[in-house]
Design a protein around this motif. Sequence first.
Motif, PDB file in Angstrom:
ATOM      1  N   SER A  22      32.915  29.713  32.071  1.00 57.46           N
ATOM      2  CA  SER A  22      32.629  30.380  30.767  1.00 57.46           C
ATOM      3  C   SER A  22      32.923  31.695  30.547  1.00 57.46           C
ATOM      4  N   ARG A  23      32.647  32.252  29.384  1.00 55.27           N
ATOM      5  CA  ARG A  23      32.801  33.943  29.114  1.00 55.27           C
ATOM      6  C   ARG A  23      31.900  34.464  29.565  1.00 55.27           C
ATOM      7  N   ALA A  24      30.786  34.150  29.744  1.00 56.81           N
ATOM      8  CA  ALA A  24      29.469  34.763  30.419  1.00 56.81           C
ATOM      9  C   ALA A  24      29.756  34.797  32.030  1.00 56.81           C
ATOM     10  N   GLU A  25      30.247  33.791  32.778  1.00 53.55           N
ATOM     11  CA  GLU A  25      30.551  33.902  33.950  1.00 53.55           C
ATOM     12  C   GLU A  25      31.522  34.864  34.202  1.00 53.55           C
ATOM     13  N   PHE A  26      32.542  34.914  33.632  1.00 50.31           N
ATOM     14  CA  PHE A  26      33.829  35.658  33.788  1.00 50.31           C
ATOM     15  C   PHE A  26      33.161  37.228  33.489  1.00 50.31           C
ATOM     16  N   TRP A  27      32.877  37.643  32.452  1.00 49.78           N
ATOM     17  CA  TRP A  27      32.289  38.743  32.172  1.00 49.78           C
ATOM     18  C   TRP A  27      31.271  39.391  32.993  1.00 49.78           C
ATOM     19  N   TRP A  28      30.196  38.695  33.304  1.00 49.92           N
ATOM     20  CA  TRP A  28      29.295  38.993  34.528  1.00 49.92           C
ATOM     21  C   TRP A  28      29.769  39.155  35.772  1.00 49.92           C
ATOM     22  N   VAL A  70      42.042  32.148  36.606  1.00 47.04           N
ATOM     23  CA  VAL A  70      42.649  30.757  36.382  1.00 47.04           C
ATOM     24  C   VAL A  70      41.645  29.865  35.609  1.00 47.04           C
ATOM     25  N   ARG A  71      40.163  29.867  36.232  1.00 46.98           N
ATOM     26  CA  ARG A  71      39.424  28.876  35.512  1.00 46.98           C
ATOM     27  C   ARG A  71      39.060  29.455  33.831  1.00 46.98           C
ATOM     28  N   ARG A  72      39.248  30.861  33.914  1.00 41.01           N
ATOM     29  CA  ARG A  72      38.816  31.138  32.314  1.00 41.01           C
ATOM     30  C   ARG A  72      39.822  30.729  31.404  1.00 41.01           C
ATOM     31  N   PHE A  73      41.149  30.852  31.885  1.00 44.86           N
ATOM     32  CA  PHE A  73      42.130  30.345  31.277  1.00 44.86           C
ATOM     33  C   PHE A  73      42.200  28.989  30.844  1.00 44.86           C
ATOM     34  N   HIS A  74      41.754  28.197  31.923  1.00 45.91           N
ATOM     35  CA  HIS A  74      41.610  26.458  31.704  1.00 45.91           C
ATOM     36  C   HIS A  74      40.556  26.447  30.724  1.00 45.91           C
ATOM     37  N   ASP A  75      39.363  27.383  30.562  1.00 45.14           N
ATOM     38  CA  ASP A  75      38.371  27.075  29.466  1.00 45.14           C
ATOM     39  C   ASP A  75      39.135  27.137  27.858  1.00 45.14           C
ATOM     40  N   GLY A  77      41.983  26.269  27.452  1.00 46.58           N
ATOM     41  CA  GLY A  77      43.017  25.384  26.966  1.00 46.58           C
ATOM     42  C   GLY A  77      44.279  25.897  27.465  1.00 46.58           C
ATOM     43  N   LYS A  78      44.333  26.749  28.275  1.00 48.27           N
ATOM     44  CA  LYS A  78      45.713  27.335  28.837  1.00 48.27           C
ATOM     45  C   LYS A  78      46.067  27.058  30.419  1.00 48.27           C
ATOM     46  N   SER A  79      47.041  27.245  30.933  1.00 48.71           N
ATOM     47  CA  SER A  79      47.350  26.959  32.173  1.00 48.71           C
ATOM     48  C   SER A  79      47.065  28.088  33.128  1.00 48.71           C
ATOM     49  N   GLY A  80      46.540  28.203  34.319  1.00 41.85           N
ATOM     50  CA  GLY A  80      46.376  29.120  35.105  1.00 41.85           C
ATOM     51  C   GLY A  80      47.531  30.104  35.285  1.00 41.85           C
ATOM     52  N   TRP A  81      48.713  29.844  34.995  1.00 42.84           N
ATOM     53  CA  TRP A  81      49.868  30.574  35.291  1.00 42.84           C
ATOM     54  C   TRP A  81      50.008  31.686  34.213  1.00 42.84           C
ATOM     55  N   TRP A  82      49.188  31.420  33.248  1.00 43.35           N
ATOM     56  CA  TRP A  82      48.846  32.800  32.321  1.00 43.35           C
ATOM     57  C   TRP A  82      48.439  33.871  32.802  1.00 43.35           C
ATOM     58  N   CYS A  83      47.884  33.845  34.179  1.00 40.40           N
ATOM     59  CA  CYS A  83      47.458  35.013  34.853  1.00 40.40           C
ATOM     60  C   CYS A  83      48.465  35.919  35.023  1.00 40.40           C
ATOM     61  N   LEU A  93      47.652  43.466  30.175  1.00 37.09           N
ATOM     62  CA  LEU A  93      46.374  43.974  30.101  1.00 37.09           C
ATOM     63  C   LEU A  93      45.678  43.703  28.787  1.00 37.09           C
ATOM     64  N   ILE A  94      46.331  44.159  27.672  1.00 35.86           N
ATOM     65  CA  ILE A  94      45.666  43.888  26.317  1.00 35.86           C
ATOM     66  C   ILE A  94      45.626  42.451  26.155  1.00 35.86           C
ATOM     67  N   ALA A  95      46.637  41.618  26.263  1.00 34.92           N
ATOM     68  CA  ALA A  95      46.733  40.039  26.235  1.00 34.92           C
ATOM     69  C   ALA A  95      45.797  39.263  26.810  1.00 34.92           C
ATOM     70  N   MET A  96      45.464  39.802  28.249  1.00 40.13           N
ATOM     71  CA  MET A  96      44.477  39.029  28.992  1.00 40.13           C
ATOM     72  C   MET A  96      43.003  39.401  28.551  1.00 40.13           C
ATOM     73  N   ILE A  97      42.941  40.612  28.031  1.00 40.79           N
ATOM     74  CA  ILE A  97      41.548  41.055  27.430  1.00 40.79           C
ATOM     75  C   ILE A  97      41.114  40.131  26.311  1.00 40.79           C
ATOM     76  N   PHE A  98      42.300  39.877  25.469  1.00 35.26           N
ATOM     77  CA  PHE A  98      42.171  39.153  24.278  1.00 35.26           C
ATOM     78  C   PHE A  98      41.992  37.524  24.591  1.00 35.26           C
ATOM     79  N   PHE A  99      42.713  37.056  25.646  1.00 36.36           N
ATOM     80  CA  PHE A  99      42.460  35.620  26.121  1.00 36.36           C
ATOM     81  C   PHE A  99      41.173  35.487  26.609  1.00 36.36           C
ATOM     82  N   PHE A 100      40.535  36.532  27.348  1.00 34.41           N
ATOM     83  CA  PHE A 100      39.337  36.444  28.208  1.00 34.41           C
ATOM     84  C   PHE A 100      38.084  36.440  27.121  1.00 34.41           C
ATOM     85  N   THR A 101      38.194  37.025  26.014  1.00 38.19           N
ATOM     86  CA  THR A 101      36.990  37.168  25.276  1.00 38.19           C
ATOM     87  C   THR A 101      36.991  35.914  24.019  1.00 38.19           C
TER      88      THR A 101
END
Length: 119
Positions: A22-28, A70-75, A77-83, A93-101
Amino acid sequence: MDIMQSVKTVLGNYANFNGRSSRAEFWWWALAYFVAYVGIYFVGGVVGVGEMLAGLLALGLLVPNIAVSVRRFHDIGKSGWWCLIFIIPLVGLIAMIFFFTKPSEGPNQFGEGPMAPVA
């Protein structure tokens, strides 16, 4: 989810690249990692080994950082390769912050949502 639960979950799934976070898990987790890194850097800096200790922390937590990403990208709906988008300077960096939020999108090909009700 609080910070301690997040840290326990991420370290408990040390090298688990399946499932969702989840977002909470990732950001914490990101906050706990940042605080630990800065703390070790400064405390170790008093003794003169701050950079070495911070580097060891970063190396030791590299696999869980990648796994939770990787698990955050799965959440969402994207493949972990997006990392690998992080390789692109600044834009990555900007794209990852966008995806992780982005919020979770319900059940997808990677399973039920991380906050799915327990039956």
